[in-house]
Write a protein that holds these residues in place. Structure first.
Motif, short mmCIF file in Angstrom:
data_model
loop_
_atom_site.label_atom_id
_atom_site.label_comp_id
_atom_site.label_asym_id
_atom_site.label_seq_id
_atom_site.Cartn_x
_atom_site.Cartn_y
_atom_site.Cartn_z
N SER A 1 -17.23 -53.02 54.02
CA SER A 1 -16.39 -54.08 54.56
C SER A 1 -14.96 -53.61 54.74
CB SER A 1 -16.41 -55.29 53.62
OG SER A 1 -15.91 -54.96 52.33
N GLY B 1 -13.76 -57.26 60.92
CA GLY B 1 -14.11 -58.64 60.63
C GLY B 1 -15.51 -58.97 61.11
N HIS C 1 -18.04 -64.24 57.50
CA HIS C 1 -17.24 -63.15 56.95
C HIS C 1 -18.04 -61.87 56.98
CE1 HIS C 1 -19.54 -63.17 53.15
NE2 HIS C 1 -19.47 -64.49 53.21
N VAL C 2 -17.36 -60.75 56.83
CA VAL C 2 -18.06 -59.47 56.80
C VAL C 2 -18.81 -59.32 55.48
CG1 VAL C 2 -16.58 -58.27 58.43
CG2 VAL C 2 -15.95 -58.32 56.01
N LEU D 1 -14.35 -61.54 50.08
CA LEU D 1 -14.90 -61.68 51.43
C LEU D 1 -15.16 -63.14 51.76
CD1 LEU D 1 -17.43 -58.70 51.53
CD2 LEU D 1 -15.28 -58.87 52.77
N ALA E 1 -10.01 -52.23 57.80
CA ALA E 1 -11.01 -53.30 57.68
C ALA E 1 -11.33 -53.91 59.04
CB ALA E 1 -10.50 -54.39 56.73
N GLY F 1 -12.31 -61.10 56.35
CA GLY F 1 -12.36 -59.68 56.68
C GLY F 1 -11.02 -59.25 57.25
#
Length: 558
Positions: A107, A63, A3-4, A27, A61, A32
């Motif tokens: 993020s 990712g 994940h980010v 998150l 956003a 993401g």
């Protein structure tokens, strides 16, 4: 699960201030991109928010795959309540923005409130600044990008911009990036315009690293070596094929094939292509910088959906005319699908199919809401009765190509999509064209055995939009590779995707959406039974709603 990383940056336009907030729990659960933004939007936007009001919030956003050097990762997601559909909607754009966005260290970025004055918002890893730009009122997209580069040294790859259409709250206005790439569907440009934001820039050197497996370079190498036709013709390569199988909407959806398809085919687009075009880090290079030497017209595209909307659906058989429509939409900041279809609806009402001068005049009038353009700027769902034409939308969103009257599974997917008539939400159509592997193919006719596949595709595409991974990676990133890249079992990824779809549906239910909105302007065999099966498989109520206690429930057993 990969994940980010990084905080949420929340921008308050009312106060001209910004703040950061830890969103680590979200998150870890939502990867993401679209999933993260959907979770934030569901929890933070009032269910009764006016899409064009200050209470609506807009999210950008990326990712974890934006931290790779893999092909098919030059994309990012935007999410808000749509002024076109009135539901929660995410749109996806390619180009070069995503890597510059990650440089801010955030993020996600949330835009709240509304500014009294027209502004550009500058987001960096050192903070947020606001710049009043009254001189850019109703400037076209290239003019705004030129201003930002001249004044701030930032090229268009650092920007999201709205044109006159966004400022004038055209319900299908796009947010443009890299000047010619679009967060196109659903009118998110009108959301940004309603907040009096002309542009947002992203820049910095604070990327939070994500460790992506070595598989990324294998995928990248295969993309570079592929001789796929899309590397020459983009999605326009589908035009004549869809025409042959009668899945090409023509003359405002009154026909399924077009006698002039050859004139707007992939071959014609390829003849106008004068250099390679790509997105960040992508060796597949399927974009279409095109030029007509005789007129000097240059644009990027048109892609297949634009060809459909401004070509056959408008009765136009000359690719240069479609190129001009494409260019106008990019400059004014308009979704080419919704704009082209809406123009086609007007042409149908006036019996003016093929009138190219009128088409181009209407695009401009829509962008500035002048004359009849003011009505057309509302979209087909709101104007069809005045025009005396059928309502060719689902949930207010105009139809793309890959006609569901021929490709019945895609028709079901149009109906169930939370976004409305969007071919990329489930992306069922490749499984019904006779080009696919016979082991994966479905017959075009009927809906038998298709609802579970629609669900799987909706779920996996939610993951791709969260990773963020281009849908055209489908020949290169199968379920095993997706699992490896994101360090998660495929079934676990599908579960997360299902939660994203349910969150969208639950939000929209609170705004009045139910089974009645999962409808089509044409009949399909056993459609109601297929809907029943779809809802049951998802564990939703039989009226198409998601109860509060169903949001995190496990999916129904097979």
């Amino acid at each position: 699960m990969k994940h980010v990383h990084g905080p949420l940056c929340s921008i308050d336009l009312d106060e001209r201030s910004s703040s950061t907030e830890d969103v680590d729990d979200d998150l870890e659960s939502f990867i993401g991109g679209r999933a993260l933004a959907t979770k934030l939007a569901h929890d933070r936007i009032p269910f009764d928010a006016d899409p064009l009001g200050a209470d609506n919030r807009l999210y950008f956003a990326t990712g974890p795959l934006q931290h790779s050097q893999m092909s098919f990762t030059g994309r990012m997601s935007a999410t808000a309540v749509s002024p076109l559909t009135d539901g929660l909607l995410s749109s996806n754009a390619g180009g070069f923005l995503s890597r510059n966005f990650t440089g801010t260290g955030y993020s996600a970025v949330e835009v709240t409130g509304a500014s009294d004055d027209l502004v550009i918002v500058h987001v960096t890893d050192e903070g947020v600044e606001f710049e009043a730009v009254p001189e850019l009122e109703e400037a076209k997209v290239p003019e705004t990008c030129e201003y930002i580069e001249d004044e701030h040294g930032l090229e268009s790859d650092h920007t999201v911009v709205v044109g006159p259409a966004g400022e004038n709250e055209v319900r299908f206005a796009s947010i443009m990036t890299s000047e010619e790439r679009a967060f196109g569907r659903g009118g998110l440009g009108a959301v940004l315009g309603s907040k009096n934001v002309k542009a947002i820039t992203f820049d910095g050197d604070s990327t939070n690293e994500v460790d992506i497996p070595p598989l990324q370079m294998e995928v990248h190498g295969e993309a570079a070596q592929s001789d796929h036709i899309m590397k020459r013709q983009g999605t326009s390569s589908m035009t004549e094929f869809a025409n042959t199988v009668e899945a090409l909407p023509t003359r405002y959806f009154s026909e399924l094939s077009f006698e002039g398809a050859e004139g707007v085919s992939g071959d014609r687009v390829e003849e106008k292509k004068y250099k390679k075009g790509t997105c960040s880090a992508c060796a597949f290079a399927c974009k279409l910088p095109t030029r007509d030497e005789e007129s000097g017209l240059e644009t990027e595209g048109p892609e297949y959906e634009t060809v459909m909307a401004f070509g056959p659906n408008s009765g136009v058989d000359d690719i240069v005319d479609v190129m001009q429509s494409n260019k106008l939409c990019d400059e004014y900041g308009l979704d080419t699908i919704s704009c082209g279809d809406t123009v086609a609806a007007y042409l149908a009402s006036e019996d003016e199919f093929g009138n190219v001068d009128l088409i181009h005049d209407l695009v401009e009038k829509i962008a500035y809401r002048e004359g009849v353009g003011d009505d057309l700027a509302e979209g087909i769902d709101r104007v069809h009765e005045d025009l005396g034409v059928d309502n060719w939308t689902v949930k207010g969103l105009e139809f793309p190509a890959h006609d569901g009257r021929t490709l019945n599974g895609q028709g079901l997917a149009f109906a169930t999509s939370n976004r409305g008539a969007d071919h990329m939400y489930a992306e069922f159509y490749p499984y019904e064209y006779p080009l696919v592997d016979s082991e994966k193919a479905f017959e075009k006719e009927g809906l038998d055995d298709k609802p579970p596949k629609v669900i799987e595709l909706e779920n996996v595409n939610a993951i791709k939009d969260s990773a963020v991974l281009c849908k055209f990676s489908r020949d290169f990133v199968d379920e095993d590779r997706l699992s490896t890249l994101l360090d998660a079992d495929y079934e676990d990824l599908l579960e997360v995707g299902g939660r994203v779809v349910s969150l969208e549906r639950h939000f929209n239910n609170q705004r009045g959406f139910d089974r009645d909105d999962d409808s089509l302007p044409y009949e399909l065999p056993d459609f109601d039974a297929a809907l029943d099966e779809y809802y049951a498989e998802r564990g939703w109520n039989d009226d198409g709603t998601v109860a509060d206690d169903q949001l995190n429930a496990a999916p129904a057993d097979d």
